[in-house]
Design a protein around this motif. Structure first.
Motif, PDB file in Angstrom:
ATOM      1  N   GLY A 113      48.397 -60.527 -28.553  1.00  0.00           N
ATOM      2  CA  GLY A 113      48.648 -59.765 -29.771  1.00  0.00           C
ATOM      3  C   GLY A 113      50.002 -60.057 -30.375  1.00  0.00           C
ATOM      4  O   GLY A 113      50.864 -60.708 -29.762  1.00  0.00           O
ATOM      5  N   GLU A 114      50.191 -59.571 -31.585  1.00  0.00           N
ATOM      6  CA  GLU A 114      51.489 -59.583 -32.254  1.00  0.00           C
ATOM      7  C   GLU A 114      51.559 -58.324 -33.092  1.00  0.00           C
ATOM      8  O   GLU A 114      50.800 -58.153 -34.042  1.00  0.00           O
ATOM      9  CB  GLU A 114      51.668 -60.828 -33.120  1.00  0.00           C
ATOM     10  N   LEU A 115      52.453 -57.422 -32.722  1.00  0.00           N
ATOM     11  CA  LEU A 115      52.527 -56.096 -33.301  1.00  0.00           C
ATOM     12  C   LEU A 115      53.954 -55.808 -33.740  1.00  0.00           C
ATOM     13  O   LEU A 115      54.900 -56.015 -32.983  1.00  0.00           O
ATOM     14  CB  LEU A 115      52.090 -55.046 -32.275  1.00  0.00           C
ATOM     15  N   GLN A 116      54.089 -55.318 -34.969  1.00  0.00           N
ATOM     16  CA  GLN A 116      55.414 -55.018 -35.510  1.00  0.00           C
ATOM     17  C   GLN A 116      55.580 -53.511 -35.684  1.00  0.00           C
ATOM     18  O   GLN A 116      54.733 -52.847 -36.280  1.00  0.00           O
ATOM     19  CB  GLN A 116      55.629 -55.714 -36.840  1.00  0.00           C
ATOM     20  N   PHE A 117      56.678 -53.008 -35.139  1.00  0.00           N
ATOM     21  CA  PHE A 117      57.011 -51.589 -35.221  1.00  0.00           C
ATOM     22  C   PHE A 117      58.037 -51.390 -36.334  1.00  0.00           C
ATOM     23  O   PHE A 117      59.065 -52.074 -36.371  1.00  0.00           O
ATOM     24  CB  PHE A 117      57.585 -51.109 -33.890  1.00  0.00           C
ATOM     25  N   THR A 118      57.772 -50.437 -37.229  1.00  0.00           N
ATOM     26  CA  THR A 118      58.715 -50.071 -38.291  1.00  0.00           C
ATOM     27  C   THR A 118      59.023 -48.589 -38.174  1.00  0.00           C
ATOM     28  O   THR A 118      58.123 -47.746 -38.232  1.00  0.00           O
ATOM     29  CB  THR A 118      58.140 -50.373 -39.680  1.00  0.00           C
ATOM     30  N   GLY A 119      60.291 -48.256 -37.999  1.00  0.00           N
ATOM     31  CA  GLY A 119      60.685 -46.871 -37.793  1.00  0.00           C
ATOM     32  C   GLY A 119      60.478 -45.999 -39.008  1.00  0.00           C
ATOM     33  O   GLY A 119      60.638 -46.444 -40.149  1.00  0.00           O
ATOM     34  N   ARG A 120      60.162 -44.736 -38.773  1.00  0.00           N
ATOM     35  CA  ARG A 120      60.003 -43.751 -39.843  1.00  0.00           C
ATOM     36  C   ARG A 120      61.312 -43.050 -40.166  1.00  0.00           C
ATOM     37  O   ARG A 120      61.431 -42.409 -41.207  1.00  0.00           O
ATOM     38  CB  ARG A 120      58.984 -42.676 -39.428  1.00  0.00           C
ATOM     39  N   HIS A 121      62.265 -43.137 -39.277  1.00  0.00           N
ATOM     40  CA  HIS A 121      63.521 -42.395 -39.420  1.00  0.00           C
ATOM     41  C   HIS A 121      64.567 -43.084 -38.557  1.00  0.00           C
ATOM     42  O   HIS A 121      64.247 -43.961 -37.738  1.00  0.00           O
ATOM     43  CB  HIS A 121      63.346 -40.946 -38.956  1.00  0.00           C
ATOM     44  N   PHE A 122      65.811 -42.712 -38.706  1.00  0.00           N
ATOM     45  CA  PHE A 122      66.868 -43.236 -37.854  1.00  0.00           C
ATOM     46  C   PHE A 122      66.635 -42.741 -36.422  1.00  0.00           C
ATOM     47  O   PHE A 122      66.196 -41.600 -36.213  1.00  0.00           O
ATOM     48  CB  PHE A 122      68.234 -42.757 -38.354  1.00  0.00           C
ATOM     49  N   PRO A 123      66.883 -43.566 -35.410  1.00  0.00           N
ATOM     50  CA  PRO A 123      66.637 -43.124 -34.031  1.00  0.00           C
ATOM     51  C   PRO A 123      67.407 -41.861 -33.666  1.00  0.00           C
ATOM     52  O   PRO A 123      68.528 -41.629 -34.132  1.00  0.00           O
ATOM     53  CB  PRO A 123      67.114 -44.321 -33.198  1.00  0.00           C
ATOM     54  N   ILE A 124      66.783 -41.067 -32.814  1.00  0.00           N
ATOM     55  CA  ILE A 124      67.377 -39.830 -32.305  1.00  0.00           C
ATOM     56  C   ILE A 124      68.066 -40.132 -30.976  1.00  0.00           C
ATOM     57  O   ILE A 124      67.475 -40.723 -30.078  1.00  0.00           O
ATOM     58  CB  ILE A 124      66.279 -38.764 -32.079  1.00  0.00           C
ATOM     59  N   GLU A 125      69.325 -39.732 -30.851  1.00  0.00           N
ATOM     60  CA  GLU A 125      70.008 -39.875 -29.562  1.00  0.00           C
ATOM     61  C   GLU A 125      69.773 -38.617 -28.737  1.00  0.00           C
ATOM     62  O   GLU A 125      70.190 -37.525 -29.117  1.00  0.00           O
ATOM     63  CB  GLU A 125      71.506 -40.098 -29.762  1.00  0.00           C
ATOM     64  N   GLU A 126      69.097 -38.782 -27.617  1.00  0.00           N
ATOM     65  CA  GLU A 126      68.828 -37.644 -26.749  1.00  0.00           C
ATOM     66  C   GLU A 126      70.090 -37.276 -25.966  1.00  0.00           C
ATOM     67  O   GLU A 126      70.982 -38.114 -25.787  1.00  0.00           O
ATOM     68  CB  GLU A 126      67.672 -37.977 -25.801  1.00  0.00           C
ATOM     69  N   PRO A 127      70.177 -36.036 -25.494  1.00  0.00           N
ATOM     70  CA  PRO A 127      71.332 -35.665 -24.669  1.00  0.00           C
ATOM     71  C   PRO A 127      71.414 -36.549 -23.429  1.00  0.00           C
ATOM     72  O   PRO A 127      70.394 -36.958 -22.880  1.00  0.00           O
ATOM     73  CB  PRO A 127      71.040 -34.208 -24.277  1.00  0.00           C
ATOM     74  N   ARG A 128      72.607 -36.850 -22.988  1.00  0.00           N
ATOM     75  CA  ARG A 128      72.791 -37.718 -21.828  1.00  0.00           C
ATOM     76  C   ARG A 128      72.163 -37.087 -20.587  1.00  0.00           C
ATOM     77  O   ARG A 128      72.362 -35.897 -20.301  1.00  0.00           O
ATOM     78  CB  ARG A 128      74.283 -37.964 -21.603  1.00  0.00           C
ATOM     79  N   PHE A 129      71.399 -37.886 -19.866  1.00  0.00           N
ATOM     80  CA  PHE A 129      70.717 -37.423 -18.659  1.00  0.00           C
ATOM     81  C   PHE A 129      71.600 -37.723 -17.448  1.00  0.00           C
ATOM     82  O   PHE A 129      71.766 -38.883 -17.066  1.00  0.00           O
ATOM     83  CB  PHE A 129      69.378 -38.144 -18.484  1.00  0.00           C
ATOM     84  N   THR A 130      72.170 -36.685 -16.843  1.00  0.00           N
ATOM     85  CA  THR A 130      73.013 -36.863 -15.668  1.00  0.00           C
ATOM     86  C   THR A 130      72.545 -35.910 -14.582  1.00  0.00           C
ATOM     87  O   THR A 130      72.442 -34.705 -14.799  1.00  0.00           O
ATOM     88  CB  THR A 130      74.493 -36.592 -15.987  1.00  0.00           C
TER      89      THR A 130
END
Length: 362
Positions: A113-130
């Motif tokens: 396959g060949e699949l292209q992803f186009t974002g709907r919005h600016f990426p969300i930064e999740e809280p740091r997982f520690t």
């Protein structure tokens, strides 16, 4: 050790890019999923770099007609982190934070396959997982998440399927520390963790995306929880103290319904309504193709999981993503969309009634 990355202004220490601190568990990972709105096709892909282990691996999986087809690949990396190809699986960054292309070359298995992803919005930064296990660092990583649309095509057994205008999904990027590769020979004095409660729910609505996740301890206290609504104009609405209630499928640890109360006037209800994808296809908890395992030079493998093999009770299907119908009530506004409910529940969780290590919900 110099690599291609050293020609880019990305250094954050005096070391070459090939060297990522001193923790052998450092990783740097891509994840994707996608689906037709009617649930007829679900696919997922991942690629992970483990600089201290000298390994890079990748997987591409397609769930269609009740069967999950898995393509897996692994190779040694020699410290190079800008070669985004592992055998037949490759990723191309077309526009950073906006558009990426996933390419699967025809090989001796059924998938391409060949699949292209186009974002709907600016990426969300999740809280740091520690998270620490006694004095030992167990997890310490950052993840960004983005919903989007898919275009292109994939093929299963020579049957080519064009991505429709309704194909949506999610991609994430995470990097930091979590257990990878072979098990450590000496566990912490307190023993290894035997409790992990994880919910992740990226949802697509007509003009908004909603993300809710929760990592809880056995008492039900969240050590990492967040909900946010994102729109295509760059707006983000964060909810300070979301809560949730679970309804279980009888005799399992799989959710029949999840309801999240985000702020008293905003409510999310998720109801599984489509295929159930086993995350072991991407290497999660897999005994042979786990993340960062050393298979020597390039190794490529194919396998499949039937619907029966993805039923509750199979260790390869304890960590799953379920396609869901998502209903969002936001004041007087009601939206119905589609999303994914990822679930991994090990050990007790008092608020939802889970006991024992893997005892089914009552």
């Amino acid at each position: 050790m110099l690599t291609k990355g050293d020609d880019f202004p990305l250094h954050q220490s005096a070391e070459p890019i090939a060297f990522s601190g001193t923790d052998r568990n450092f990783y740097d990972r891509y994840f994707f999923n996608g689906y037709a709105s009617d649930g007829s096709v679900f696919f997922a892909a991942a690629m992970g770099f483990y600089p201290q282990l000298g390994i890079v691996d990748a997987a591409f999986c397609v769930l269609i007609d009740g069967v999950q087809h898995n393509l897996r690949a692994s190779r040694r990396s020699a410290g190079e982190r800008l070669d985004l190809a592992v055998g037949p699986i490759s990723i191309r960054i077309d526009a950073p934070l906006e558009q990426l292309t996933l390419k699967i070359l025809a090989n001796d298995g059924p998938l391409s396959g060949e699949l292209q992803f186009t974002g709907r919005h600016f990426p969300i930064e999740e809280p740091r997982f520690t998270r620490r296990n006694g004095t030992r660092l167990f997890m310490d990583y950052t993840r960004m998440t983005q919903n989007g649309h898919w275009s292109g095509w994939l093929a299963v057994g020579g049957q080519r399927i064009e991505a429709g205008a309704d194909w949506a999904g999610t991609r994430d990027r995470s990097w930091g520390i979590r257990p990878v590769g072979a098990a450590e020979p000496q566990p912490p004095p307190e023993g290894n963790f035997h409790q992990f409660f994880w919910l992740w729910t990226p949802c697509n609505f007509s003009d908004r995306s909603l993300f809710f996740h929760s990592n809880d301890d056995g008492a039900g206290d969240a050590w990492n929880r967040r909900a946010v609504l994102a729109d295509s104009n760059g707006g983000e609405h964060h909810f300070a103290d979301p809560s949730f209630a679970a309804e279980w499928q009888p005799g399992t640890r799989r959710l029949q319904k999840l309801t999240a109360d985000l702020d008293g006037s905003t409510r999310l209800t998720l109801t599984p309504a489509g295929p159930l994808f086993a995350m072991s296809g991407l290497g999660y908890t897999h005994p042979v193709w786990g993340h960062g395992f050393d298979h020597g030079g390039l190794e490529v493998a194919h396998d499949r999981l039937s619907e029966a093999e993805r039923a509750w009770g199979n260790p390869l299907a304890m960590h799953v993503q379920a396609l869901v119908t998502a209903e969002l009530v936001d004041g007087d506004r009601r939206d119905v969309g589609i999303g994914v409910l990822e679930q991994l529940f090990v050990g007790p969780h008092a608020p939802t009634g889970l006991t024992g290590l893997m005892d089914p919900a009552a």
